[in-house]
Design an enzyme around this catalytic site. Structure first.
Site, short mmCIF file in Angstrom:
data_model
loop_
_atom_site.label_atom_id
_atom_site.label_comp_id
_atom_site.label_asym_id
_atom_site.label_seq_id
_atom_site.Cartn_x
_atom_site.Cartn_y
_atom_site.Cartn_z
CG ASP A 153 17.48 41.45 34.94
OD1 ASP A 153 17.45 42.27 35.90
OD2 ASP A 153 17.91 40.29 35.06
CB CYS B 288 20.83 42.15 35.98
SG CYS B 288 22.44 41.48 36.40
CB THR C 80 24.22 39.63 40.67
OG1 THR C 80 24.25 39.29 39.27
CG2 THR C 80 23.49 38.55 41.46
CG HIS D 75 43.14 52.98 37.71
ND1 HIS D 75 43.91 52.19 38.54
CD2 HIS D 75 43.19 54.24 38.24
CE1 HIS D 75 44.42 52.94 39.52
NE2 HIS D 75 43.97 54.18 39.36
CG HIS E 60 45.75 53.95 34.03
ND1 HIS E 60 45.85 52.74 34.71
CD2 HIS E 60 45.98 54.91 34.95
CE1 HIS E 60 46.11 52.98 35.98
NE2 HIS E 60 46.20 54.29 36.15
#
Ligand code: RB5
Length: 142
Positions: free
Chosen positions: A7, A64, A66, A97, A133
């Site tokens: 964004d 974005c 954050t 993992h 996993h």
């Protein structure tokens, strides 16, 4: 082929990452956005997520401000495991993992230098293929 999207909060970092991918000879498809005007991150998160989930692209990178909103949006798409990473340990661990298929970054959180190292770690680390996993990843999809 790598899918990349952002964004407005991730636009500058996305440009740095695309320059880096070019230097490494890694092919990518840019799903936008294409400037710093305010846009809605779910649109771009979902575009990249669908490209990965549908097999058009093997992995993706989303940015974005954050890295949080765009990873939440991407993780709504079945088959997507988007991991928000703020350091190389997280990027390595989420590949080994979780077999994460999308890396999410915060353009207002990590600097470009660290972000490029995180990208390299994410792209260069293979899934461990350990039974435990695989079992846990399958449980996510149930
Ligand atoms: C946009 O201002 C900001 O909310 C967005 O880039 C992101 O950080 C959302 O999680």
């Amino acid at each position: 082929m790598l899918a990349i999207g952002c964004d407005h909060g991730g636009f500058e970092l996305k440009s740095e990452i695309m320059k880096h991918l070019k230097e490494r000879g890694i092919e990518y498809k840019d799903f936008g956005c294409y400037g710093t005007d305010s846009v809605d991150y779910p649109e771009y998160g979902k575009k990249v997520a669908h490209a990965v989930a549908d097999g058009e692209c093997e992995r993706g990178i989303l940015i974005c401000g954050t890295g949080i909103g765009i990873s939440i949006a991407a993780n709504k798409v079945k088959g997507v495991r988007a991991a928000l990473c703020t350091d190389c340990f997280m990027a390595q661990a989420t590949r080994e993992h979780n077999d994460a298929n999308i890396l999410a970054l915060g353009g207002r959180v990590v600097g470009a230098g660290l972000a490029l190292k995180i990208v390299d770690t994410f792209l260069d680390t293979e899934f461990s293929n350990d039974e435990r996993h695989i079992r846990r990843i399958n449980q996510i999809e149930e």
